[in-house]
Motif scaffolding. Structure first.
Motif, short mmCIF file in Angstrom:
data_model
loop_
_atom_site.label_atom_id
_atom_site.label_comp_id
_atom_site.label_asym_id
_atom_site.label_seq_id
_atom_site.Cartn_x
_atom_site.Cartn_y
_atom_site.Cartn_z
N LEU A 1 -8.02 4.47 4.13
CA LEU A 1 -7.78 3.11 4.60
C LEU A 1 -7.57 3.04 6.11
N SER A 2 -7.71 4.17 6.79
CA SER A 2 -7.43 4.19 8.23
C SER A 2 -8.32 3.23 9.01
N MET A 3 -9.58 3.07 8.59
CA MET A 3 -10.46 2.12 9.27
C MET A 3 -9.96 0.69 9.11
N MET A 4 -9.41 0.39 7.94
CA MET A 4 -8.84 -0.93 7.72
C MET A 4 -7.67 -1.17 8.67
N PHE A 5 -6.83 -0.15 8.86
CA PHE A 5 -5.70 -0.28 9.79
C PHE A 5 -6.17 -0.47 11.23
N PHE A 6 -7.29 0.14 11.57
CA PHE A 6 -7.85 -0.05 12.91
C PHE A 6 -8.33 -1.49 13.08
N ILE A 7 -8.95 -2.05 12.03
CA ILE A 7 -9.40 -3.44 12.08
C ILE A 7 -8.19 -4.37 12.21
N LEU B 1 0.81 -1.21 0.00
CA LEU B 1 0.00 0.00 0.00
C LEU B 1 0.85 1.27 0.00
N SER B 2 1.90 1.27 0.83
CA SER B 2 2.73 2.47 0.94
C SER B 2 4.01 2.16 1.71
N ILE B 3 5.13 2.58 1.18
CA ILE B 3 6.40 2.39 1.87
C ILE B 3 6.41 3.16 3.19
N ASN B 4 5.63 4.24 3.26
CA ASN B 4 5.55 5.04 4.50
C ASN B 4 5.01 4.21 5.66
N PHE B 5 3.92 3.47 5.40
CA PHE B 5 3.32 2.64 6.44
C PHE B 5 4.31 1.56 6.90
N PHE B 6 4.99 0.97 5.93
CA PHE B 6 5.97 -0.07 6.24
C PHE B 6 7.11 0.50 7.09
N PHE C 1 -2.02 2.84 12.44
CA PHE C 1 -3.39 3.34 12.36
C PHE C 1 -3.45 4.83 12.70
N LEU C 2 -2.82 5.22 13.79
CA LEU C 2 -2.84 6.62 14.22
C LEU C 2 -2.17 7.53 13.19
N TYR C 3 -1.07 7.03 12.61
CA TYR C 3 -0.37 7.80 11.57
C TYR C 3 -1.28 8.02 10.36
N ALA C 4 -1.94 6.95 9.92
CA ALA C 4 -2.84 7.05 8.76
C ALA C 4 -4.01 7.98 9.05
N TYR C 5 -4.53 7.90 10.27
CA TYR C 5 -5.71 8.69 10.63
C TYR C 5 -5.41 10.18 10.77
N PHE C 6 -4.31 10.51 11.43
CA PHE C 6 -4.03 11.91 11.74
C PHE C 6 -3.14 12.62 10.71
N TYR C 7 -2.27 11.87 10.04
CA TYR C 7 -1.30 12.52 9.15
C TYR C 7 -1.54 12.26 7.67
#
Length: 202
Positions: free
Chosen positions: A170-176, A125-130, A159-165
């Motif tokens: 896809l942030s809900m998916m990261f929460f799941i 999905l993203s090198i940033n998340f990794f 999840f917090l990074y995706a949600y706030f920044y």
């Protein structure tokens, strides 16, 4: 009529995505590798888990590394294929692949904890998340020496990074995913609470 045809196509595409995502996720590489190279059933070693951490308990670091890589590739390939052909079904592909790893039909639905496959998903999905997960995991591992705690907290950080920044859809998916990882580590949580969790050697 047009909308009905679209619904049928979507339904067909969803079935295709679910099938290949689950089948990819359910390949028990930890079990396969230890049976081939060690002539052992990894389910009879340590925690009985088929994942990287338990393969490491055999004392074969290289084999554990290969298990990590292959379990990661399951998530990566699943999401990569979906990005190419069924982009609107990424969430289904990501979650189903991870569920396939945790509940593989070939092993009576007793698989791994899903962290390595989750890593493959976020890398696709993203090198940033990794990078965020990896950096968080390394820091927490050095501070606490608990792999399980590091995995749980790092998935929360993603999840917090995706949600706030990232303001990412896809942030809900990261929460799941975070909830799933909490669930698969429920026994580790109890051991952490009772100060009985094994520490990793770095």
């Amino acid at each position: 009529k047009w909308s009905l045809s679209l619904f049928k196509l979507m339904d067909k595409n969803l079935i295709i995505v679910i099938l290949y995502s689950y089948l990819l996720g359910s390949v028990p590489f930890g079990l396969i590798l230890t049976k081939i190279f060690l002539k052992k059933d990894i389910r009879n070693v340590g925690s009985g888990n088929i994942g990287t951490t338990n393969v490491l308990r055999t004392g074969k670091k290289f084999l554990a590394g290969v298990t990590l890589l292959l379990d990661l590739l399951k998530g990566y390939i699943s999401v990569y294929l979906t990005l190419l052909y069924f982009e609107n079904l990424i969430v289904y592909s990501a979650l189903i692949c991870c569920i396939g790893h945790i509940f593989p039909i070939w092993l009576k639905f007793r698989g791994g904890k899903g962290v390595a496959t989750y890593l493959g998903v976020i890398l696709a999905l993203s090198i940033n998340f990794f990078f965020i997960f990896g950096l968080s995991w390394i820091i927490l591992s050095f501070l606490s020496r608990y792999a399980s705690l590091s995995s749980m907290v790092s998935s929360l950080v993603v999840f917090l990074y995706a949600y706030f920044y990232e303001n990412n859809s896809l942030s809900m998916m990261f929460f799941i995913f975070f909830l799933i990882i909490l669930y698969t580590h429920r026994e580790n949580i109890i051991r952490l609470k009772n100060s009985k969790e094994n520490k990793i050697k770095l």
